[in-house]
Design a protein around this motif. Structure first.
Motif, mmCIF file in Angstrom:
data_model
loop_
_atom_site.group_PDB
_atom_site.id
_atom_site.type_symbol
_atom_site.label_atom_id
_atom_site.label_comp_id
_atom_site.label_asym_id
_atom_site.label_seq_id
_atom_site.Cartn_x
_atom_site.Cartn_y
_atom_site.Cartn_z
ATOM 1 N N VAL A 30 0.849 -1.189 0.000
ATOM 2 C CA VAL A 30 0.000 0.000 0.000
ATOM 3 C C VAL A 30 0.888 1.244 0.000
ATOM 4 C CG1 VAL A 30 -1.761 1.265 1.303
ATOM 5 C CG2 VAL A 30 -1.813 -1.241 1.246
ATOM 6 N N GLU A 31 0.529 2.197 -0.844
ATOM 7 C CA GLU A 31 1.259 3.458 -0.913
ATOM 8 C C GLU A 31 0.273 4.606 -1.064
ATOM 9 O OE1 GLU A 31 4.570 3.615 -3.698
ATOM 10 O OE2 GLU A 31 4.485 1.424 -3.838
ATOM 11 N N TRP A 37 -4.747 6.545 -2.131
ATOM 12 C CA TRP A 37 -4.164 5.256 -1.761
ATOM 13 C C TRP A 37 -4.114 4.361 -2.995
ATOM 14 C CZ3 TRP A 37 -1.653 4.781 2.576
ATOM 15 C CH2 TRP A 37 -1.992 5.606 3.660
ATOM 16 N N THR A 38 -2.975 3.729 -3.196
ATOM 17 C CA THR A 38 -2.816 2.753 -4.264
ATOM 18 C C THR A 38 -2.312 1.465 -3.632
ATOM 19 O OG1 THR A 38 -0.510 3.356 -4.729
ATOM 20 C CG2 THR A 38 -2.247 4.541 -5.953
ATOM 21 N N GLY A 147 -16.249 -3.986 -1.413
ATOM 22 C CA GLY A 147 -16.533 -2.566 -1.445
ATOM 23 C C GLY A 147 -15.776 -1.693 -0.466
ATOM 24 N N PHE A 148 -14.875 -2.267 0.310
ATOM 25 C CA PHE A 148 -14.068 -1.446 1.203
ATOM 26 C C PHE A 148 -12.997 -0.730 0.399
ATOM 27 C CE2 PHE A 148 -15.940 -4.289 4.261
ATOM 28 C CZ PHE A 148 -15.980 -3.578 5.447
ATOM 29 N N LYS A 149 -12.637 0.449 0.858
ATOM 30 C CA LYS A 149 -11.553 1.240 0.285
ATOM 31 C C LYS A 149 -10.448 1.380 1.329
ATOM 32 C CE LYS A 149 -14.067 2.225 -3.340
ATOM 33 N NZ LYS A 149 -14.214 1.130 -4.206
ATOM 34 N N ILE A 150 -9.231 1.487 0.867
ATOM 35 C CA ILE A 150 -8.122 1.699 1.789
ATOM 36 C C ILE A 150 -8.178 3.129 2.294
ATOM 37 C CG2 ILE A 150 -5.602 1.803 2.001
ATOM 38 C CD1 ILE A 150 -5.539 -0.454 -0.161
ATOM 39 N N GLY A 151 -8.028 3.283 3.610
ATOM 40 C CA GLY A 151 -8.082 4.613 4.207
ATOM 41 C C GLY A 151 -6.908 4.919 5.100
ATOM 42 N N GLY A 152 -5.982 3.985 5.221
ATOM 43 C CA GLY A 152 -4.821 4.242 6.070
ATOM 44 C C GLY A 152 -3.902 3.051 6.133
ATOM 45 N N LEU A 153 -2.678 3.319 6.585
ATOM 46 C CA LEU A 153 -1.663 2.286 6.724
ATOM 47 C C LEU A 153 -0.870 2.570 7.986
ATOM 48 C CD1 LEU A 153 -0.154 -0.143 5.380
ATOM 49 C CD2 LEU A 153 1.379 1.570 4.361
ATOM 50 N N ASP A 154 -0.813 1.616 8.895
ATOM 51 C CA ASP A 154 -0.057 1.755 10.138
ATOM 52 C C ASP A 154 1.150 0.830 10.057
ATOM 53 O OD1 ASP A 154 0.978 1.780 12.710
ATOM 54 O OD2 ASP A 154 -0.966 1.639 13.694
ATOM 55 N N ALA A 167 2.366 -4.593 8.721
ATOM 56 C CA ALA A 167 1.623 -3.337 8.839
ATOM 57 C C ALA A 167 0.131 -3.646 8.866
ATOM 58 C CB ALA A 167 1.945 -2.421 7.660
ATOM 59 N N ASP A 168 -0.635 -2.724 9.416
ATOM 60 C CA ASP A 168 -2.094 -2.816 9.386
ATOM 61 C C ASP A 168 -2.620 -1.895 8.297
ATOM 62 O OD1 ASP A 168 -2.622 -4.713 11.302
ATOM 63 O OD2 ASP A 168 -3.174 -3.290 12.869
ATOM 64 N N VAL A 169 -3.498 -2.432 7.471
ATOM 65 C CA VAL A 169 -4.183 -1.662 6.445
ATOM 66 C C VAL A 169 -5.578 -1.368 6.971
ATOM 67 C CG1 VAL A 169 -4.964 -1.602 4.043
ATOM 68 C CG2 VAL A 169 -2.892 -2.909 4.644
#
Length: 175
Positions: A30-31, A37-38, A147-154, A167-169
């Motif tokens: 994830v970037e 977010w890609t 249908g979920f979208k990526i909203g963050g990366l920890d 990492a947690d997406v």
């Protein structure tokens, strides 16, 4: 036929569905680029595919009054569980989603996610959010396909633990 029902005090032991091992077949890379977010998949060679299992949670129904428990049942046997709790973002947080190993590949996870979304709408929430480990590619694929979208990366959450380097997406679904 698989049916989804709310788990109540009468069948509360179903919330402790055993955690079965799952395959680690790759990683979701994830970037964040230009404010978006890609992601791409990085698959492991067949010789490096492994399995992982989370420890059993031992939830106590009576100690979780703000939680909603949904169960997937086949012939009155619990084969999947979704555990939800209100999140400060006005979404329901999908804290746990699990499907028995023998029931995987039957669409149980998708049915549970659909039921989570339906319940969230009925209760006036604006969506559902959850977290998936980046190396649990099968779970990440499930969230993206429903249908979920990526909203963050920890990238720091596991530092100093046995799972360092993971990492947690964060995944979000809005209505």
């Amino acid at each position: 036929m698989i049916e989804i029902h709310k788990i109540t005090v009468e069948n509360k032991s179903d919330i402790n569905l055993k955690n079965d091992p799952f395959r680690l077949i790759g990683r979701l890379i994830v970037e964040r680029r230009d404010g978006k977010w890609t992601y791409r998949e990085e698959l492991l060679p067949e010789t490096e595919i492994s399995e992982m299992v989370f420890p059993d949670e031992n939830y106590v129904y009576e100690e979780m009054p703000d939680y909603v428990f949904l169960g997937a049942y086949e012939n009155d046997v619990c084969i999947g569980v979704a555990i939800l709790t209100p999140h400060f973002t006005r979404r329901l947080y999908l804290e746990d989603l699990k499907v028995s190993r023998n029931a995987r590949g039957k669409g149980v996870g998708k049915l549970l996610i659909k039921a989570c979304k339906t319940y969230a709408v009925e209760q006036g929430f604006k969506g559902v959010c959850t977290v998936g480990q980046d190396d649990n590619l099968i779970a990440c694929r499930l969230y993206l396909s429903t249908g979920f979208k990526i909203g963050g990366l920890d990238t720091e959450i596991y530092e100093g633990t046995k799972q360092a380097g993971k990492a947690d997406v964060w995944f979000y679904s809005e209505f």
